[in-house]
Enzyme design. Sequence first.
Site, PDB file in Angstrom:
ATOM      1  N   SER A  13       0.794  -1.090  -0.035  1.00 28.54           N
ATOM      2  CA  SER A  13      -0.089   0.046   0.122  1.00 28.54           C
ATOM      3  C   SER A  13       0.840   1.340   0.176  1.00 28.54           C
ATOM      4  O   SER A  13       0.320   2.317  -0.268  1.00 28.54           O
ATOM      5  CB  SER A  13      -0.891   0.119   1.273  1.00 28.54           C
ATOM      6  OG  SER A  13      -0.058  -0.293   2.306  1.00 28.54           O
ATOM      7  N   ASP A  21      -2.979   7.733   8.336  1.00 26.71           N
ATOM      8  CA  ASP A  21      -3.877   7.083   9.247  1.00 26.71           C
ATOM      9  C   ASP A  21      -3.288   5.888  10.118  1.00 26.71           C
ATOM     10  O   ASP A  21      -1.939   6.310  10.238  1.00 26.71           O
ATOM     11  CB  ASP A  21      -4.765   6.277   8.216  1.00 26.71           C
ATOM     12  CG  ASP A  21      -4.045   5.003   7.268  1.00 26.71           C
ATOM     13  OD1 ASP A  21      -2.816   4.836   7.572  1.00 26.71           O
ATOM     14  OD2 ASP A  21      -4.685   4.488   6.341  1.00 26.71           O
ATOM     15  N   HIS A  30      -0.095   4.442   7.887  1.00 25.05           N
ATOM     16  CA  HIS A  30       0.317   4.884   6.658  1.00 25.05           C
ATOM     17  C   HIS A  30       0.893   6.239   6.745  1.00 25.05           C
ATOM     18  O   HIS A  30       0.287   7.127   7.235  1.00 25.05           O
ATOM     19  CB  HIS A  30      -0.538   4.829   5.370  1.00 25.05           C
ATOM     20  CG  HIS A  30      -1.183   3.560   4.690  1.00 25.05           C
ATOM     21  ND1 HIS A  30      -2.013   2.957   5.240  1.00 25.05           N
ATOM     22  CD2 HIS A  30      -0.350   2.470   4.335  1.00 25.05           C
ATOM     23  CE1 HIS A  30      -2.415   1.837   4.819  1.00 25.05           C
ATOM     24  NE2 HIS A  30      -1.482   1.523   4.223  1.00 25.05           N
TER      25      HIS A  30
END
Length: 357
Positions: A36, A323, A326
């Site tokens: 991600s 978040d 991340h």
Amino acid sequence: MASIRTYNSAIRITIILLLLKDALGMVPAVYVFGDSLADVGNNNHLQLSLLKANYPHNGVDYPGRKATGRFSNGKNFADFLAQNLGVETSPPYLSLPSKSNNTSVYLTGVNFASGGAGILNTTNSGACIWFDQQIDYYSAVYGVIVQQLGTTQAQDHLSKSVFAIVIGSNELLNYAKSNSASKASPQQFVDSLIPTLQGQLKRIYNLGARKFVFIGTGPIGCCPALREQNKTKECNAEGNSASVLYNKAVSSLLNEMRTQYSDMSYSFLDTSIVLNQYIQQPSAYGFTEVKSACCGLGDLKAKVACLPVSTYCSNRSSHIFWDFYHPTEATARMVVATAFDGSAPSVYPVNILQLAS
Ligand SMILES: *[C@@H]1O[C@H](CO)[C@@H](O)[C@H](O)[C@H]1NC(C)=O
Ligand SMILES: *[C@@H]1O[C@H](CO)[C@@H](O)[C@H](O)[C@H]1NC(C)=O
Ligand SMILES: *[C@@H]1O[C@H](CO)[C@@H](O)[C@H](O)[C@H]1NC(C)=O
Ligand SMILES: *[C@@H]1O[C@H](CO)[C@@H](O)[C@H](O)[C@H]1NC(C)=O
Ligand SMILES: *[C@@H]1O[C@H](CO)[C@@H](O)[C@H](O)[C@H]1NC(C)=O
């Protein structure tokens, strides 16, 4: 006549623009693999996956406030890598026409990264494109490029291109989160991953890659999700220790490959070293919040993901974390800048600028 002349000059201008673009870009293409931290929209195409970021407040600082599938308030590692190299961000593989025979789609780079992916097929199985499968997709791309350009020209193109890999964080996160009584030591855990990674990197080399950029793992134990679980809100020690050991093991692996293959070169970024500097001296890097996420809910905004119901901070560039897992765009920009023109012990044996030229 006039219309033919207009048509010809339009073609001439197009060619000049293309040549100009080539001269500005430092490499012909960037091929990206990973998780991600580098996904630019592949997971949007996975019908059954919940590991997606194509909804607000993700993308709140992206051009047009668009939630593109990046797990970030804005751009991510893949974007800044391309930007530093003077090329466009490579498009998500799953957004391209399937089984395309149009080589030009592939010659400017492709991104295979997928949120949730790890070194092992079993990590987030079914919810992402695992690393082996990303390489299978790249293998198909390689086949098309060779078919269209011929082996010599294809190899020439690929040997000048950058192959960026951002992988390992998801395994380390699962390891740090586990409360199992029979848990391996951080060193044993890292050692169990390396043979698989070695096979994967060799496979990419055997499919024409010569210039590797490997982005190591950050201090996983300091992400808001793991801090929040600690009574003192300090970093998870095992997670950080595993990350330091993982980075050491990956850089030895790359060094060993370079000894074996004289035409291979690489840049390795020790993201743990770089992010620990931000965490220890935030003000020196423009950060005021190193513990809490910007977007989420609950303690450290780490109880709930960055969902539409979550709240988010007003100044994203003052936070290291977007978040619970991340980094913010601001963090990604600075980390990649260090990979691009920094030096050891953050990035070695060469930085990306040296690798590309
Ligand atoms: C691509 O080319 C191969 C071989 O020339 C052919 O078999 C295949 O049908 C083509 N695919 C598409 C989508 O055109
Ligand atoms: C091939 O791809 C390029 C770049 O996406 C596009 O501009 C071009 O129109 C495509 N050509 C064909 C024949 O589809
Ligand atoms: C993982 O998936 C690849 C194909 O993508 C397969 O070749 C490999 O055997 C799988 N490994 C395991 C351990 O299942
Ligand atoms: C929690 O933080 C303390 C430092 O305050 C640290 O010593 C301890 O190892 C941390 N707990 C875990 C599970 O890592
Ligand atoms: C946002 O944070 C950055 C970095 O800490 C700072 O330079 C900037 O002045 C802040 N902007 C506002 C509007 O507070």
